[in-house]
Design an enzyme around this catalytic site. Structure first.
Site, PDB file in Angstrom:
ATOM      1  N   HIS A 152       0.823  -1.218   0.000  1.00 28.81           N
ATOM      2  CA  HIS A 152       0.000   0.000   0.000  1.00 28.81           C
ATOM      3  C   HIS A 152       0.858   1.269   0.000  1.00 28.81           C
ATOM      4  O   HIS A 152       1.852   1.346   0.728  1.00 28.81           O
ATOM      5  CB  HIS A 152      -0.944   0.007   1.205  1.00 28.81           C
ATOM      6  CG  HIS A 152      -2.128  -0.917   1.029  1.00 28.81           C
ATOM      7  ND1 HIS A 152      -2.909  -1.325   2.092  1.00 28.81           N
ATOM      8  CD2 HIS A 152      -2.648  -1.484  -0.079  1.00 28.81           C
ATOM      9  CE1 HIS A 152      -3.877  -2.127   1.628  1.00 28.81           C
ATOM     10  NE2 HIS A 152      -3.740  -2.235   0.322  1.00 28.81           N
ATOM     11  N   HIS A 208       2.494   3.020   2.889  1.00 30.64           N
ATOM     12  CA  HIS A 208       3.606   2.325   3.531  1.00 30.64           C
ATOM     13  C   HIS A 208       4.866   2.288   2.661  1.00 30.64           C
ATOM     14  O   HIS A 208       5.937   1.943   3.146  1.00 30.64           O
ATOM     15  CB  HIS A 208       3.199   0.897   3.909  1.00 30.64           C
ATOM     16  CG  HIS A 208       2.051   0.859   4.868  1.00 30.64           C
ATOM     17  ND1 HIS A 208       2.190   0.572   6.204  1.00 30.64           N
ATOM     18  CD2 HIS A 208       0.733   1.153   4.679  1.00 30.64           C
ATOM     19  CE1 HIS A 208       1.008   0.668   6.795  1.00 30.64           C
ATOM     20  NE2 HIS A 208       0.107   1.022   5.899  1.00 30.64           N
ATOM     21  N   HIS A 247      -5.008  -8.503   5.040  1.00 27.74           N
ATOM     22  CA  HIS A 247      -5.142  -7.081   4.678  1.00 27.74           C
ATOM     23  C   HIS A 247      -4.724  -6.924   3.221  1.00 27.74           C
ATOM     24  O   HIS A 247      -5.449  -6.365   2.403  1.00 27.74           O
ATOM     25  CB  HIS A 247      -4.287  -6.241   5.613  1.00 27.74           C
ATOM     26  CG  HIS A 247      -4.265  -4.770   5.300  1.00 27.74           C
ATOM     27  ND1 HIS A 247      -5.339  -3.943   5.508  1.00 27.74           N
ATOM     28  CD2 HIS A 247      -3.283  -3.985   4.780  1.00 27.74           C
ATOM     29  CE1 HIS A 247      -5.026  -2.705   5.126  1.00 27.74           C
ATOM     30  NE2 HIS A 247      -3.784  -2.701   4.686  1.00 27.74           N
ATOM     31  N   HIS A 263      -0.500   2.366  12.011  1.00 33.57           N
ATOM     32  CA  HIS A 263      -1.411   3.518  12.077  1.00 33.57           C
ATOM     33  C   HIS A 263      -1.805   3.877  13.502  1.00 33.57           C
ATOM     34  O   HIS A 263      -1.865   3.007  14.377  1.00 33.57           O
ATOM     35  CB  HIS A 263      -2.717   3.231  11.315  1.00 33.57           C
ATOM     36  CG  HIS A 263      -2.571   3.186   9.824  1.00 33.57           C
ATOM     37  ND1 HIS A 263      -2.735   4.290   9.029  1.00 33.57           N
ATOM     38  CD2 HIS A 263      -2.274   2.154   8.981  1.00 33.57           C
ATOM     39  CE1 HIS A 263      -2.554   3.949   7.755  1.00 33.57           C
ATOM     40  NE2 HIS A 263      -2.263   2.657   7.698  1.00 33.57           N
TER      41      HIS A 263
HETATM   42 FE    FE Z   1      -1.902   1.487   5.890  1.00 36.63          FE
HETATM   43 ZN    ZN Z   2      -2.459  -0.997   4.276  1.00 35.44          ZN
END
Ligand code: FE
Ligand code: ZN
Length: 244
Positions: A60, A63, A115, A172
Site C-alpha cells: 500500500h 507504507h 489485509h 497507524h
Molecule cells: Fe496502511
Molecule cells: Zn495498508
C-alpha cells in the site's frame, strides 16, 4: 554484549507511523514502512543516523511511497516476495521463515495475509518487538482487502502465542476509533472501557498510543480475544459497518 536497538516512532502522512530502528553498536539504521521519506530522513539526520535498509510490510502506498527517496539516500528495500509486482522499489524479496538483520539483531519474517495477500510482519524475539504493519492494530485489526477473516484469525493466533511484554509497533494511529468499536463489541469488559478513557485522554493531549503490548492487547483487543474464526469474522464485519 551488544546494546539493544533503539526504536523511534516517526509520524508520517495523516495517521501512519514509520519506525526507525537503530543499532548503536554498528551505527546502522533501518526503517519500517516509510510512507513518506521526508520526516524519516529529517529524524535520522537530527540523530546523526544513516538509514541503510527499508523493511516493507505490504505494498500500500501509505507504507511504500517513501521507498524511492530512501533508496536515493542510500538504503536498500526489503519486502514481501508475494507483492514484488506491486512494489517496484524492492531490492530483496523475503517471505515466511526468512530473516532481516540489523547489526547483530535478527528479525523473523512472518507471512500474515489478509489485509493484503502478501503482507508480512517482523518479529525480533530477543528484543521483544513485533512490527505488524496493517494486521494487528492497538485494540483493532486491519481491513480485509485481499484475504479472509480465517487468514487474519490465523495470524492473530500466531501473535497471541507471543509473550505479554512483546511490544507491538503497528502502522497507524487508529486506537481511538478502534476503542469506540471495542466497547460495543465487549460492553461488559471493564479493561476495554478503562483503556478507551485512557486512549481518548492521550489523543486529546496529542500523544501517540503506539507501541502497545501483547499483554494489553490480550485484555482489550476484541479481535485478539476472539476464540473462533466465526467470531473473528463477525467482529470484522461489524467493524466494517461501524460508524463511530
Ligand atoms: Fe496502511
Ligand atoms: Zn495498508
Amino acid at each position: 554484549m551488544a546494546k539493544d536497538l533503539e526504536i523511534v516512532r516517526v509520524p508520517v502522512l495523516a495517521d501512519n507511523y514509520a519506525w526507525l530502528i537503530y543499532d548503536p553498536t554498528t551505527a546502522d539504521a533501518a526503517v519500517v514502512d516509510p510512507g513518506d521519506a521526508g520526516p524519516v530522513l529529517a529524524e535520522a539526520k537530527a540523530r546523526g543516523w544513516h538509514v541503510s535498509q527499508v523493511w516493507t510490510t505490504h505494498w500500500h502506498p501509505d507504507h511504500t511511497d517513501g521507498n524511492a527517496a530512501m533508496k536515493a539516500a542510500g538504503a536498500t528495500v526489503t519486502g514481501p516476495r508475494a507483492e514484488a509486482a506491486k512494489i517496484p522499489t524492492l531490492d530483496t524479496m523475503i517471505g515466511e521463515g526468512d530473516v532481516v538483520r540489523l547489526g547483530t539483531f535478527t528479525g523473523k519474517v512472518m507471512a500474515v495475509p489478509g489485509h493484503t495477500a502478501g503482507h508480512i510482519a517482523f518479529h525480533f524475539e530477543e528484543l521483544g518487538a513485533l512490527f505488524t504493519g496493517d494486521t494487528l492494530f492497538a485494540m483493532g485489526c486491519g481491513r480485509l482487502f485481499e484475504g479472509t477473516a480465517e487468514q487474519m484469525f490465523a495470524n492473530f493466533q500466531r501473535y497471541a502465542a507471543l509473550p505479554d511484554d512483546t511490544k507491538v509497533y503497528c502502522g497507524h494511529e487508529y486506537t481511538a476509533s478502534n476503542a469506540a468499536f471495542a466497547v460495543t463489541a465487549e460492553p461488559d469488559n471493564a479493561a476495554i472501557a478503562e483503556r478507551r478513557i485512557a486512549v481518548d485522554g492521550m489523543r486529546a493531549e496529542g500523544e501517540a498510543t503506539i507501541p502497545t503490548t501483547m499483554g494489553l492487547e490480550r485484555t482489550t483487543n476484541p479481535f485478539l480475544r476472539a476464540t473462533t474464526p466465526e467470531r473473528f469474522a463477525e467482529l470484522r464485519a461489524a467493524k466494517d459497518d461501524f460508524k463511530g
